[in-house]
Design a protein around this motif. Structure first.
Motif, PDB file in Angstrom:
ATOM      1  N   GLY A 108     -12.447   6.229   2.511  1.00 14.01           N
ATOM      2  CA  GLY A 108     -12.712   6.302   3.946  1.00 14.01           C
ATOM      3  C   GLY A 108     -12.436   4.999   4.671  1.00 14.01           C
ATOM      4  N   GLU A 109     -12.420   3.866   3.955  1.00 18.96           N
ATOM      5  CA  GLU A 109     -12.092   2.581   4.585  1.00 18.96           C
ATOM      6  C   GLU A 109     -10.610   2.562   4.951  1.00 18.96           C
ATOM      7  OE1 GLU A 109     -13.240  -1.134   2.777  1.00 18.96           O
ATOM      8  OE2 GLU A 109     -14.986  -0.176   1.848  1.00 18.96           O
ATOM      9  N   GLU A 110     -10.307   1.825   6.010  1.00 20.53           N
ATOM     10  CA  GLU A 110      -8.909   1.676   6.422  1.00 20.53           C
ATOM     11  C   GLU A 110      -8.360   0.344   5.936  1.00 20.53           C
ATOM     12  OE1 GLU A 110      -7.879   2.564  10.414  1.00 20.53           O
ATOM     13  OE2 GLU A 110      -8.878   4.507  10.352  1.00 20.53           O
ATOM     14  N   VAL A 111      -7.084   0.373   5.514  1.00 22.80           N
ATOM     15  CA  VAL A 111      -6.391  -0.837   5.086  1.00 22.80           C
ATOM     16  C   VAL A 111      -5.047  -0.902   5.798  1.00 22.80           C
ATOM     17  CG1 VAL A 111      -7.502  -0.984   2.820  1.00 22.80           C
ATOM     18  CG2 VAL A 111      -5.376   0.301   3.068  1.00 22.80           C
ATOM     19  N   LEU A 112      -4.515  -2.110   5.874  1.00 29.14           N
ATOM     20  CA  LEU A 112      -3.183  -2.314   6.441  1.00 29.14           C
ATOM     21  C   LEU A 112      -2.252  -2.687   5.302  1.00 29.14           C
ATOM     22  CD1 LEU A 112      -1.328  -2.502   8.919  1.00 29.14           C
ATOM     23  CD2 LEU A 112      -1.951  -4.918   9.054  1.00 29.14           C
ATOM     24  N   LEU A 113      -1.290  -1.812   5.036  1.00 27.74           N
ATOM     25  CA  LEU A 113      -0.305  -2.057   3.994  1.00 27.74           C
ATOM     26  C   LEU A 113       0.914  -2.734   4.589  1.00 27.74           C
ATOM     27  CD1 LEU A 113      -0.309   1.427   2.195  1.00 27.74           C
ATOM     28  CD2 LEU A 113      -1.731  -0.567   1.690  1.00 27.74           C
ATOM     29  N   THR A 114       1.492  -3.661   3.855  1.00 26.05           N
ATOM     30  CA  THR A 114       2.790  -4.217   4.199  1.00 26.05           C
ATOM     31  C   THR A 114       3.782  -3.517   3.287  1.00 26.05           C
ATOM     32  OG1 THR A 114       1.790  -6.338   4.769  1.00 26.05           O
ATOM     33  CG2 THR A 114       4.172  -6.318   4.385  1.00 26.05           C
ATOM     34  N   VAL A 115       4.732  -2.815   3.891  1.00 27.85           N
ATOM     35  CA  VAL A 115       5.666  -1.980   3.133  1.00 27.85           C
ATOM     36  C   VAL A 115       7.094  -2.401   3.437  1.00 27.85           C
ATOM     37  CG1 VAL A 115       6.475   0.396   2.769  1.00 27.85           C
ATOM     38  CG2 VAL A 115       4.041  -0.044   3.167  1.00 27.85           C
ATOM     39  N   VAL A 116       7.857  -2.597   2.372  1.00 24.14           N
ATOM     40  CA  VAL A 116       9.288  -2.849   2.519  1.00 24.14           C
ATOM     41  C   VAL A 116       9.991  -1.509   2.331  1.00 24.14           C
ATOM     42  CG1 VAL A 116      11.311  -4.039   1.599  1.00 24.14           C
ATOM     43  CG2 VAL A 116       9.101  -5.216   1.692  1.00 24.14           C
ATOM     44  N   ARG A 117      10.758  -1.115   3.356  1.00 21.29           N
ATOM     45  CA  ARG A 117      11.524   0.139   3.329  1.00 21.29           C
ATOM     46  C   ARG A 117      12.952  -0.219   3.708  1.00 21.29           C
ATOM     47  NH1 ARG A 117       8.966   4.521   6.854  1.00 21.29           N
ATOM     48  NH2 ARG A 117       7.625   4.778   5.028  1.00 21.29           N
ATOM     49  N   GLY A 118      13.831  -0.204   2.728  1.00 23.16           N
ATOM     50  CA  GLY A 118      15.209  -0.627   2.986  1.00 23.16           C
ATOM     51  C   GLY A 118      15.237  -2.116   3.281  1.00 23.16           C
ATOM     52  N   THR A 119      15.755  -2.450   4.460  1.00 19.76           N
ATOM     53  CA  THR A 119      15.833  -3.865   4.851  1.00 19.76           C
ATOM     54  C   THR A 119      14.717  -4.262   5.804  1.00 19.76           C
ATOM     55  OG1 THR A 119      17.320  -3.302   6.679  1.00 19.76           O
ATOM     56  CG2 THR A 119      18.342  -3.901   4.562  1.00 19.76           C
ATOM     57  N   LYS A 120      13.821  -3.309   6.108  1.00 16.13           N
ATOM     58  CA  LYS A 120      12.745  -3.584   7.065  1.00 16.13           C
ATOM     59  C   LYS A 120      11.399  -3.723   6.372  1.00 16.13           C
ATOM     60  CE  LYS A 120      14.987  -1.061  10.770  1.00 16.13           C
ATOM     61  NZ  LYS A 120      14.936   0.078  11.652  1.00 16.13           N
ATOM     62  N   THR A 121      10.559  -4.573   6.943  1.00 14.26           N
ATOM     63  CA  THR A 121       9.165  -4.687   6.522  1.00 14.26           C
ATOM     64  C   THR A 121       8.324  -4.086   7.629  1.00 14.26           C
ATOM     65  OG1 THR A 121       9.619  -6.692   5.252  1.00 14.26           O
ATOM     66  CG2 THR A 121       7.331  -6.280   5.851  1.00 14.26           C
ATOM     67  N   ILE A 122       7.526  -3.077   7.264  1.00 12.86           N
ATOM     68  CA  ILE A 122       6.743  -2.360   8.279  1.00 12.86           C
ATOM     69  C   ILE A 122       5.262  -2.349   7.900  1.00 12.86           C
ATOM     70  CG2 ILE A 122       8.632  -0.887   9.077  1.00 12.86           C
ATOM     71  CD1 ILE A 122       7.593   1.317   7.251  1.00 12.86           C
ATOM     72  N   PRO A 123       4.393  -2.418   8.906  1.00 15.88           N
ATOM     73  CA  PRO A 123       2.954  -2.277   8.638  1.00 15.88           C
ATOM     74  C   PRO A 123       2.582  -0.794   8.683  1.00 15.88           C
ATOM     75  CG  PRO A 123       3.305  -2.892  10.920  1.00 15.88           C
ATOM     76  CD  PRO A 123       4.667  -2.811  10.280  1.00 15.88           C
ATOM     77  N   ILE A 124       1.761  -0.372   7.750  1.00 12.50           N
ATOM     78  CA  ILE A 124       1.288   1.011   7.728  1.00 12.50           C
ATOM     79  C   ILE A 124      -0.220   0.998   7.557  1.00 12.50           C
ATOM     80  CG2 ILE A 124       1.260   3.185   6.437  1.00 12.50           C
ATOM     81  CD1 ILE A 124       4.195   2.860   5.908  1.00 12.50           C
ATOM     82  N   GLU A 125      -0.925   1.572   8.524  1.00 14.86           N
ATOM     83  CA  GLU A 125      -2.379   1.716   8.415  1.00 14.86           C
ATOM     84  C   GLU A 125      -2.676   2.976   7.624  1.00 14.86           C
ATOM     85  OE1 GLU A 125      -4.417   1.534  12.139  1.00 14.86           O
ATOM     86  OE2 GLU A 125      -3.516  -0.401  12.665  1.00 14.86           O
ATOM     87  N   LEU A 126      -3.601   2.853   6.674  1.00 10.29           N
ATOM     88  CA  LEU A 126      -3.913   3.976   5.794  1.00 10.29           C
ATOM     89  C   LEU A 126      -5.410   4.027   5.543  1.00 10.29           C
ATOM     90  CD1 LEU A 126      -2.018   5.167   2.764  1.00 10.29           C
ATOM     91  CD2 LEU A 126      -4.342   4.421   2.373  1.00 10.29           C
ATOM     92  N   ARG A 127      -5.953   5.225   5.576  1.00  7.88           N
ATOM     93  CA  ARG A 127      -7.371   5.429   5.232  1.00  7.88           C
ATOM     94  C   ARG A 127      -7.409   5.757   3.736  1.00  7.88           C
ATOM     95  NH1 ARG A 127     -11.498   6.419   8.384  1.00  7.88           N
ATOM     96  NH2 ARG A 127     -10.171   6.968  10.135  1.00  7.88           N
ATOM     97  N   LEU A 128      -8.185   4.988   2.990  1.00  9.43           N
ATOM     98  CA  LEU A 128      -8.278   5.204   1.549  1.00  9.43           C
ATOM     99  C   LEU A 128      -8.958   6.528   1.254  1.00  9.43           C
ATOM    100  CD1 LEU A 128      -9.382   1.613   0.495  1.00  9.43           C
ATOM    101  CD2 LEU A 128      -7.097   2.619   0.290  1.00  9.43           C
TER     102      LEU A 128
END
Length: 154
Positions: A129-149
């Motif tokens: 239920g806690e939320e985390v901010l993932l740093t994700v590399v997708r191809g040549t881009k780095t994107i932030p993704i918020e995810l609820r555990l």
């Protein structure tokens, strides 16, 4: 029984001993008191330990390292999981089994992770239920993704 420090404070719970001679001397193993304090209330309340996860399976660490990648490569995003809702993607392979696209998680809440053990350690102190901010590399881009555990196994 309890594992005590030199001041008599409980710092863990003894669980096993490796003793080549069969005596009560050898290498002792214990659970740290912080782990006990986190797990015991869950056992009392739920009858089991509830662990937080992302809702994915990952490519085995030895394969990821052989590719020269630092982080977690998402193998599969479970259908209807928090990872799917957050927009994480499963690995895509071409007809020859070569990676076309992969989401690589490199950090959680700004803390770098270098493999599955690092991710597990970071999530050990989190609750479903806690939320985390993932740093994700997708191809040549780095994107932030918020995810609820979510709870593992669900």
């Amino acid at each position: 029984g309890p594992l005590l420090d030199s001041a008599g404070r409980v710092i863990g719970v003894n669980t096993a001993i490796y003793s080549p001679s069969g005596a009560s001397a050898g290498i002792g193993f214990a659970i740290p008191i912080d782990t006990v304090a986190r797990i015991v209330p869950q056992l009392i309340r739920f009858g089991q330990v509830r662990r937080a996860g992302l809702g994915v399976t990952v490519v085995p660490e030895h394969i990821v390292r052989s590719w020269g990648i630092q982080g977690i490569v998402i193998r599969e995003v479970y259908e209807n999981s928090e990872a799917a809702r957050a927009g994480l993607r499963s690995i895509r392979l071409d007809r020859r089994g070569r990676v076309v696209e992969a989401d690589i998680v490199t950090a959680v809440d700004g803390e770098l992770i270098d493999g599955f053990a690092g991710l597990s350690n970071l999530l050990d102190d989190r609750k479903p239920g806690e939320e985390v901010l993932l740093t994700v590399v997708r191809g040549t881009k780095t994107i932030p993704i918020e995810l609820r555990l979510q709870e593992l196994g669900r």
